[in-house]
Design an enzyme around this catalytic site. Structure first.
Site, PDB file in Angstrom:
ATOM      1  N   GLU A   1       0.822  -1.217   0.000  1.00  0.00           N
ATOM      2  CA  GLU A   1       0.000   0.000   0.000  1.00  0.00           C
ATOM      3  C   GLU A   1       0.853   1.263   0.000  1.00  0.00           C
ATOM      4  O   GLU A   1       0.472   2.275  -0.573  1.00  0.00           O
ATOM      5  CB  GLU A   1      -0.953   0.013   1.193  1.00  0.00           C
ATOM      6  CG  GLU A   1      -2.117  -0.971   1.071  1.00  0.00           C
ATOM      7  CD  GLU A   1      -1.785  -2.361   1.583  1.00  0.00           C
ATOM      8  OE1 GLU A   1      -0.605  -2.623   1.914  1.00  0.00           O
ATOM      9  OE2 GLU A   1      -2.719  -3.194   1.650  1.00  0.00           O
ATOM     10  N   PHE A  57     -12.371  -7.454  13.233  1.00  0.00           N
ATOM     11  CA  PHE A  57     -11.224  -7.870  12.431  1.00  0.00           C
ATOM     12  C   PHE A  57     -10.854  -6.767  11.434  1.00  0.00           C
ATOM     13  O   PHE A  57     -11.703  -6.251  10.722  1.00  0.00           O
ATOM     14  CB  PHE A  57     -11.570  -9.165  11.683  1.00  0.00           C
ATOM     15  CG  PHE A  57     -10.478  -9.626  10.772  1.00  0.00           C
ATOM     16  CD1 PHE A  57      -9.238 -10.024  11.281  1.00  0.00           C
ATOM     17  CD2 PHE A  57     -10.662  -9.665   9.393  1.00  0.00           C
ATOM     18  CE1 PHE A  57      -8.223 -10.441  10.433  1.00  0.00           C
ATOM     19  CE2 PHE A  57      -9.654 -10.087   8.539  1.00  0.00           C
ATOM     20  CZ  PHE A  57      -8.422 -10.468   9.068  1.00  0.00           C
ATOM     21  N   GLN A  58      -9.585  -6.405  11.417  1.00  0.00           N
ATOM     22  CA  GLN A  58      -9.045  -5.373  10.529  1.00  0.00           C
ATOM     23  C   GLN A  58      -9.720  -4.012  10.711  1.00  0.00           C
ATOM     24  O   GLN A  58      -9.894  -3.260   9.750  1.00  0.00           O
ATOM     25  CB  GLN A  58      -9.103  -5.828   9.068  1.00  0.00           C
ATOM     26  CG  GLN A  58      -8.172  -7.020   8.814  1.00  0.00           C
ATOM     27  CD  GLN A  58      -7.922  -7.300   7.356  1.00  0.00           C
ATOM     28  OE1 GLN A  58      -8.764  -7.045   6.505  1.00  0.00           O
ATOM     29  NE2 GLN A  58      -6.738  -7.846   7.060  1.00  0.00           N
ATOM     30  N   LYS A  81     -18.018  -1.216   4.800  1.00  0.00           N
ATOM     31  CA  LYS A  81     -18.386  -2.211   3.790  1.00  0.00           C
ATOM     32  C   LYS A  81     -19.888  -2.196   3.471  1.00  0.00           C
ATOM     33  O   LYS A  81     -20.280  -2.328   2.315  1.00  0.00           O
ATOM     34  CB  LYS A  81     -17.957  -3.603   4.260  1.00  0.00           C
ATOM     35  CG  LYS A  81     -18.045  -4.641   3.150  1.00  0.00           C
ATOM     36  CD  LYS A  81     -17.260  -5.886   3.466  1.00  0.00           C
ATOM     37  CE  LYS A  81     -17.336  -6.866   2.291  1.00  0.00           C
ATOM     38  NZ  LYS A  81     -16.601  -8.098   2.581  1.00  0.00           N
ATOM     39  N   MET A 136      23.745   9.689   4.541  1.00  0.00           N
ATOM     40  CA  MET A 136      23.485  10.982   5.172  1.00  0.00           C
ATOM     41  C   MET A 136      23.611  10.887   6.693  1.00  0.00           C
ATOM     42  O   MET A 136      24.138  11.804   7.342  1.00  0.00           O
ATOM     43  CB  MET A 136      22.094  11.495   4.781  1.00  0.00           C
ATOM     44  CG  MET A 136      21.823  12.911   5.230  1.00  0.00           C
ATOM     45  SD  MET A 136      23.059  14.055   4.594  1.00  0.00           S
ATOM     46  CE  MET A 136      22.170  14.823   3.250  1.00  0.00           C
TER      47      MET A 136
HETATM   48  C1  LIG Z   1      11.711   6.039   6.182  1.00  0.00           C
HETATM   49  C2  LIG Z   1      12.923   6.739   6.678  1.00  0.00           C
HETATM   50  N1  LIG Z   1      13.663   6.198   7.693  1.00  0.00           N
HETATM   51  C3  LIG Z   1      14.774   6.824   8.133  1.00  0.00           C
HETATM   52  C4  LIG Z   1      15.176   8.008   7.583  1.00  0.00           C
HETATM   53  C5  LIG Z   1      16.421   8.717   8.105  1.00  0.00           C
HETATM   54  N2  LIG Z   1      17.439   8.849   7.041  1.00  0.00           N
HETATM   55  C6  LIG Z   1      17.626   9.979   6.337  1.00  0.00           C
HETATM   56  S1  LIG Z   1      18.794   9.849   5.189  1.00  0.00           S
HETATM   57  C7  LIG Z   1      19.149   8.259   5.632  1.00  0.00           C
HETATM   58  C8  LIG Z   1      20.217   7.474   4.937  1.00  0.00           C
HETATM   59  C9  LIG Z   1      19.870   7.171   3.535  1.00  0.00           C
HETATM   60  O1  LIG Z   1      20.789   6.228   3.032  1.00  0.00           O
HETATM   61  P1  LIG Z   1      20.814   5.862   1.511  1.00  0.00           P
HETATM   62  O2  LIG Z   1      19.461   5.622   0.994  1.00  0.00           O
HETATM   63  O3  LIG Z   1      21.787   4.748   1.329  1.00  0.00           O
HETATM   64  O4  LIG Z   1      21.322   7.188   0.797  1.00  0.00           O
HETATM   65  P2  LIG Z   1      22.677   8.008   0.940  1.00  0.00           P
HETATM   66  O5  LIG Z   1      22.494   8.996   2.043  1.00  0.00           O
HETATM   67  O6  LIG Z   1      23.777   7.023   1.219  1.00  0.00           O
HETATM   68  O7  LIG Z   1      22.820   8.682  -0.386  1.00  0.00           O
HETATM   69  C10 LIG Z   1      18.319   7.862   6.690  1.00  0.00           C
HETATM   70  C11 LIG Z   1      18.390   6.541   7.344  1.00  0.00           C
HETATM   71  C12 LIG Z   1      14.356   8.557   6.557  1.00  0.00           C
HETATM   72  N3  LIG Z   1      14.632   9.728   5.979  1.00  0.00           N
HETATM   73  N4  LIG Z   1      13.272   7.898   6.114  1.00  0.00           N
END
Ligand SMILES: Cc1ncc(C[n+]2csc(CCOP(=O)(O)OP(=O)(O)O)c2C)c(N)n1
Length: 565
Positions: free
Chosen positions: A50, A112-113, A162, A474
């Protein structure tokens, strides 16, 4: 004609000229899916999750400007959709999400659900509805589409029990909608506009601060014209990349945490900031007490609640950016002297020359910025670019040559990893003739990787360029800069998928690139292949995104070089 609630859903969507719905069925929404089976007026794309469905609807909406539509079932169906809805909400994307719900008699019994779907979506939707009576259904759908796309756009959620989809009533789809308490103000107040124009004429150091609202209102052409004639420098937020062409001489680049030095100094030194559908996000303002200390603010926004929310606004204008600028244009032209800002432009030009956006390229190891730049050269000028979230997202925003609005699809407000790939699939569905490229990271891509199957089934070839640094890059960068390099749970090098096998197992194609030549070859092959592609590019593991404004610092305290930290 009398029909069931489920049929009314379908007929209403046809009346709204919906071309495609992204979704996933389940018990509570089965009556609606039974009607989908019987019709051929719109397409249904069955996703694998989803969250994927909602991001696809979102990507479709961002790329086409139309309302994205998603169907999900009750309980886990709607909870899986939440991240997608919140992503659309923070970026003001028009969307209608329809969920099934347990029968009205079972609501509140922990059936349920069953979850309190409207309770959960209330804070992340522009508006939501629980339909209790089939007689209200057509009107609610009409209202939902109207709310989603009018004023400040956003996602609207309709929860349908529903029994309501089984009940029958006469189908009458309202022609027009009148809502007493909701009347978006599109045309700005004339006197306020006049005052703002005077302020622009009297300013010495004005700057246009272009935000995502400019894209949503379709204001790019008029902004280009005004910038050209006034020669006032401009900065763009992440959400506004492409409103001005990348090579516009008055564009200083992106503003904010990873914005260019010149763009941030323009905001810092300005005496007048002209905000066009931007929301003064903390990623843009930096430390708020230090933000634009000498500037008066003109804030043009369709949403009155935005104005004055973060910064004091001397010239508030509630209205649609495009319509307000159309009103402003003749007044501005009357007696404006672009030479007045000559000195200001010179200062900013020097900043630009002193600290250009740059990186040190290498032949030993692929630099992620190089990948973005070369892709910009090899891809058609009108390719659609989506991104996931992380370093790659910022490099794409910094280095890709954006030429038009709606070209960049990225989760700006919520920063949702897992957004890029499904959004790219949705965009491809809406813009079949365009090349669609998703810049992603080795962390982000696996968050919705199952949707390769959807791309395969519906023939939606998109190219995923994985800037693979074997890190959650990051977060790793912040750990390096602000946590003395304690890399807690960000090293992914011990377990990495084989992206080639993974793609192939789901009907896609995969490439690995360890050298520049390999990347160029893989990219050209991907361009000509008709499949979902992964290009796994092994990039410099320890490259940082620069410049950087440390969190909660004033914009002028930018780290420009690696040594600065
Ligand atoms: C759903 C979600 N979980 C955690 C984060 C926190 N977060 C921001 S950037 C990042 C790292 C992203 O790593 P990657 O996709 O390998 O990209 P890179 O920064 O290495 O280019 C994380 C964990 C987020 N933005 N979204």
């Amino acid at each position: 004609m009398k029909m069931t609630g489920a049929r009314i859903v379908i007929e209403s969507l046809i009346k709204e000229n919906v071309e495609v719905v992204f979704g996933y069925p389940g018990g509570a929404i089965m009556n609606v899916y039974d009607e989908i089976y019987k019709q051929d007026k719109f397409k249904h794309i069955l996703t694998k999750h989803e969250q994927g469905a909602v991001h696809m609807a979102d990507g479709y909406a961002r790329a086409t400007g139309k309302v994205g539509v998603a169907f999900v079932t009750s309980g886990p169906g709607i909870t899986n959709a939440i991240t997608g809805i919140a992503t659309a909400y923070t970026d003001s994307i028009p969307m209608v999400v329809i969920s099934g719900q347990v029968p009205t008699t079972a609501i509140g019994t922990d059936a349920f659900q069953e979850v309190d779907a409207v309770g959960i979506t209330r804070p992340i939707t522009k508006h939501n509805f629980l339909v209790k009576d089939v007689k209200d259904l057509a009107f609610i759908i009409k209202e939902a589409f109207y709310l989603a796309k009018s004023g400040r756009p956003g996602p609207v959620h309709i929860d349908i029990p529903k029994n309501v989809t089984a009940d029958m009533t006469e189908f009458v789809y309202p022609e027009k909608i009148e809502l007493k308490t909701y009347k978006p103000n599109y045309k700005g107040n004339k006197r306020a506009i006049k005052r703002a124009v005077e302020a622009i004429k009297n300013a010495k150091k004005p700057v246009f601060y272009i935000g995502g609202g400019s894209v949503l209102s379709g204001a790019s052409n008029i902004i280009r014209e005004i910038v050209k004639t006034t020669q006032i420098p401009a900065v763009e937020t992440l959400m506004a990349r492409g409103v001005l062409r990348y090579d516009c001489p008055y564009l200083l680049g992106m503003v904010g945490m990873h914005g260019s030095y010149a763009a941030n100094m323009a905001m810092n030194d300005a005496d007048l900031i002209i905000s066009l559908g931007a929301r003064f996000d903390d990623r843009v303002t930096g430390k708020i007490d230090e933000f634009a200390k000498n500037a008066d603010i003109i804030h043009i926004d369709i949403d009155p609640s935005q104005i004055g929310k973060v910064v004091e606004t001397k010239y508030p204008i509630v209205g649609d950016v495009k319509l307000v600028l159309e009103e402003m244009m003749p007044m501005l032209l009357d007696g404006i002297d672009p030479n007045r800002y000559e000195e200001w432009r010179e200062i900013l030009k020097r900043y630009k020359e002193l600290y250009p956006l740059t990186y040190s390229d290498s032949d030993e190891v692929i630099k992620p910025q190089w990948v973005i730049q070369i892709t910009g050269e090899l891809a058609p000028e009108d390719a659609i670019i989506s991104t996931d979230v992380g370093q790659h997202q910022m490099w794409a925003a910094q280095f890709y040559p954006f030429t038009y609005p709606r070209q960049l699809l990225t989760s700006g407000g919520l920063g949702t990893m897992g957004f890029g790939f499904p959004a790219a699939l949705g965009a491809k569905e809406g813009k079949k003739d365009k090349v669609v490229i998703n810049f992603t990271g080795d962390g982000s891509i696996v968050m919705n990787i199952q949707e390769v199957l959807t791309g395969y089934k519906y023939k939606l070839p998109v190219i995923n360029i994985i800037l693979n640094n074997n890190y959650l890059g990051m977060v790793r960068q912040w750990q390096t800069m602000f946590y003395e390099d304690r890399l807690s749970e960000t090293d992914l090098s011990d377990v990495q998928p084989d992206f080639i096998k993974l793609a192939e197992s789901m009907g896609g194609r995969g490439f690995t690139a360890k050298t520049k030549e390999e990347f160029e070859k893989a990219f050209n092959e991907a361009l000509n292949s008709n499949a979902v592609c992964f290009i796994d590019v092994q990039v410099d593991r320890r490259e940082d995104v620069l410049p950087m404004v440390p969190p909660n610092s004033p914009l002028k305290n930018m780290l420009v070089f690696k040594e600065d930290k």
